[in-house]
Write a protein that holds these residues in place. Sequence first.
Motif, short mmCIF file in Angstrom:
data_model
loop_
_atom_site.label_atom_id
_atom_site.label_comp_id
_atom_site.label_asym_id
_atom_site.label_seq_id
_atom_site.Cartn_x
_atom_site.Cartn_y
_atom_site.Cartn_z
N ILE A 130 -6.72 13.92 19.17
CA ILE A 130 -5.79 12.98 18.55
C ILE A 130 -5.73 11.73 19.41
CG2 ILE A 130 -4.35 14.65 17.33
CD1 ILE A 130 -2.48 14.64 19.82
N PRO A 131 -5.39 10.57 18.86
CA PRO A 131 -4.99 10.36 17.47
C PRO A 131 -6.19 10.16 16.53
CG PRO A 131 -4.81 8.30 18.67
CD PRO A 131 -5.27 9.36 19.68
N VAL A 132 -5.97 10.51 15.28
CA VAL A 132 -6.90 10.10 14.23
C VAL A 132 -6.03 9.41 13.18
CG1 VAL A 132 -8.53 10.82 12.45
CG2 VAL A 132 -8.44 12.06 14.62
N MET A 186 0.85 -1.21 0.00
CA MET A 186 0.00 0.00 0.00
C MET A 186 0.87 1.24 0.00
SD MET A 186 -3.43 -0.34 2.05
CE MET A 186 -4.52 -1.70 1.80
N ALA A 187 0.50 2.26 -0.73
CA ALA A 187 1.27 3.51 -0.78
C ALA A 187 1.28 4.14 0.59
CB ALA A 187 0.64 4.45 -1.80
N SER A 188 2.42 4.74 0.94
CA SER A 188 2.53 5.31 2.28
C SER A 188 1.55 6.45 2.47
CB SER A 188 3.95 5.76 2.55
OG SER A 188 4.29 6.74 1.59
N SER A 189 1.21 7.17 1.39
CA SER A 189 0.33 8.31 1.58
C SER A 189 -1.11 7.84 1.85
CB SER A 189 0.36 9.19 0.34
OG SER A 189 -0.04 8.43 -0.77
N ASP A 190 -1.35 6.56 1.75
CA ASP A 190 -2.66 6.02 2.00
C ASP A 190 -3.01 6.04 3.49
OD1 ASP A 190 -4.40 2.95 1.27
OD2 ASP A 190 -4.90 5.01 0.73
N VAL A 191 -1.98 6.07 4.33
CA VAL A 191 -2.19 6.07 5.77
C VAL A 191 -1.57 7.32 6.37
CG1 VAL A 191 -1.79 4.88 7.96
CG2 VAL A 191 -2.10 3.56 5.86
N LYS A 192 -2.43 8.10 7.04
CA LYS A 192 -1.94 9.28 7.73
C LYS A 192 -2.31 9.15 9.20
CE LYS A 192 -3.11 12.49 3.87
NZ LYS A 192 -2.46 11.79 2.87
N VAL A 193 -1.44 9.65 10.06
CA VAL A 193 -1.74 9.67 11.48
C VAL A 193 -1.66 11.11 11.95
CG1 VAL A 193 -1.03 8.93 13.79
CG2 VAL A 193 -0.84 7.35 11.86
N LEU A 194 -2.77 11.61 12.48
CA LEU A 194 -2.76 12.95 13.07
C LEU A 194 -2.43 12.77 14.53
CD1 LEU A 194 -4.56 13.47 10.51
CD2 LEU A 194 -5.86 15.05 11.89
N GLY A 195 -1.37 13.42 14.99
CA GLY A 195 -1.02 13.21 16.38
C GLY A 195 0.03 14.16 16.88
N ALA A 196 0.55 13.83 18.06
CA ALA A 196 1.64 14.58 18.66
C ALA A 196 2.52 13.56 19.38
CB ALA A 196 1.11 15.62 19.63
N GLY A 197 3.82 13.73 19.25
CA GLY A 197 4.77 12.76 19.79
C GLY A 197 4.59 12.35 21.23
N PRO A 198 4.34 13.32 22.13
CA PRO A 198 4.24 12.96 23.55
C PRO A 198 2.94 12.26 23.96
CG PRO A 198 4.70 15.31 23.26
CD PRO A 198 4.32 14.77 21.94
N SER A 199 1.97 12.14 23.05
CA SER A 199 0.71 11.53 23.46
C SER A 199 0.79 10.01 23.47
CB SER A 199 -0.43 11.96 22.53
OG SER A 199 -1.51 11.05 22.66
N PRO A 200 0.56 9.37 24.62
CA PRO A 200 0.60 7.90 24.66
C PRO A 200 -0.44 7.29 23.73
CG PRO A 200 0.16 8.82 26.86
CD PRO A 200 0.25 9.96 25.92
N GLY A 254 -6.99 5.69 3.37
CA GLY A 254 -7.73 5.83 2.13
C GLY A 254 -8.78 6.92 2.23
N GLY A 255 -8.46 7.98 2.96
CA GLY A 255 -9.39 9.11 3.10
C GLY A 255 -10.41 8.95 4.22
N LYS A 256 -10.50 7.76 4.83
CA LYS A 256 -11.53 7.56 5.87
C LYS A 256 -10.91 7.66 7.26
CE LYS A 256 -13.56 3.78 3.57
NZ LYS A 256 -14.58 2.73 3.49
N PRO A 257 -11.51 8.49 8.13
CA PRO A 257 -10.92 8.68 9.46
C PRO A 257 -11.38 7.62 10.46
CG PRO A 257 -12.77 10.17 9.18
CD PRO A 257 -12.69 9.35 7.92
N ILE A 258 -10.44 7.17 11.29
CA ILE A 258 -10.77 6.28 12.39
C ILE A 258 -10.26 6.94 13.66
CG2 ILE A 258 -10.55 3.92 13.31
CD1 ILE A 258 -9.38 4.20 9.88
N CYS A 259 -11.08 6.97 14.70
CA CYS A 259 -10.75 7.69 15.94
C CYS A 259 -10.77 6.75 17.13
CB CYS A 259 -11.74 8.82 16.19
SG CYS A 259 -11.96 9.90 14.78
N GLU A 260 -10.15 7.22 18.23
CA GLU A 260 -10.04 6.46 19.49
C GLU A 260 -8.94 5.42 19.37
OE1 GLU A 260 -12.31 7.11 22.50
OE2 GLU A 260 -12.05 8.82 21.17
#
Lengths: 224, 226
Positions: free
Chosen positions: B55-57, B1-15, B61-67
């Motif tokens: 975060i995180p989200v 799968m292309a790497s751009s297919d998966v994005k993670v919205l986050g911040a480093g210090p968040s467990p 493939g354009g679809k967001p998953i949360c929690e």
Amino acid sequence: MADDLKVFRTWSSRFALRIIWALQLKGLEYETIFEDLSQKSPLLLQYNPTYKKVPVLVHNGKPISESLVILEYIEETWNQNPLLPEDPYERAKARFWAKFVDEKLLQSVIDVLVTEGKKQEEAVPRAKENLKYIEEELKGNKFFGGATIGFTDIALGWTAYWLPIIEEVTGIKLIDADKFPRISEWMQNFCDVPVIKANWPPYDKMVAKIQGTREKCLAPKGTD
Amino acid sequence: MASSDVKVLGAGPSPYVNRVQIALNLKSVDYEFLEEKFGSKSELLLKSNPVHKKIPVMIHGGKPICESLIIVQYIDEVWTDGPSILPSDPYDRAMARFWAAYVDDKWWPTLRGLRSAEGEEAKAAALEQVKEGMVLLEDAFTKCGKGKDFFGGDTIGYLDIAFGSFLGWVRTTEKMADIKLIDEAKTPGLFGWAERFGSNAAVKDVIPETDKLVELVKMMAAKPKA
């Protein structure tokens, strides 16, 4: 070996009802043990030492606690009448909304029940905002699960029974049919499902309990 | 799968964000990490997680998953040719889920309580609560791990990720309060596990260094509340 299933519950627990529904939807036989939470049985304390709460499902002697964990267990152990969709993204959504019910919606509704005056005035729009997310998510489906009830419906199901009672006890309308047409219809459809209809706790007893909860929370705190 | 297919919205210090990163690393899935700036929420975050705005989200493939734990389960269910994150036996899965929920619902709040407690008595009471939780988790490690390296057995699993993602903050609390939470004598199982987990290839570049987290805590304490 036939499965030995036991459910520890109370007559009024919304969380235990989820387990009853799931077991019955899957056509499973089980023994019910009603607990009096003011006098917890040694078995309950043994099976759920961490929280000492209901529901607990005991399958062939092995206990599982926490209703959503139990639901996933039931789903994974018995394949008939699946409660979760097959697609991973849809499954993630079902889990998300079940978690939303437990972590946001439930408390916001309880806040309306146990407050009055200004506090209650502030609690009502918060509860309605959470209900609005649910309303939007229903998107013209009969149930969250599609044509039949699923994981999210089971998680949300207590609202179909408890919300009208809370409205009656507080005198506050939370589900206006014109503001929440989808939830209103979902509640009716949900209550029509035979397994659901057959298992609601006794109505008058529940009204009295909810009324009692409200009065207890509003009573002026005495000195201990 | 292309790497751009998966994005993670986050911040480093968040467990919670770390959990997603570790899971993706275990499955050898490339992803684009979109760092959320501390104190502000991007348009993309608000659009992808309108309910919680947190975060995180993960966007696949354009679809967001949360929690975070829901994302971890999603990752396990989508990338099935990598090592399994959840155990295969339904009862073991239930135990992993139960203890992961315990970490989030009961244990983490006690650790937060310890960090915010003021006064000797409150601190002592808070510490007692955290230590009680550690005893339970030590017991869970014995039962779930069944004598192996991780809660998940031979390889890192769901509960390792759920609890292990907090190791940075456990170490930070230990350092700042000058206490031992994971004690070689009192929690020997967790002690060995923490070393193995922290040094694992999927984990070691994800969980921030303790010194950085200590700095972050001091910086946050100095800022007025947003």
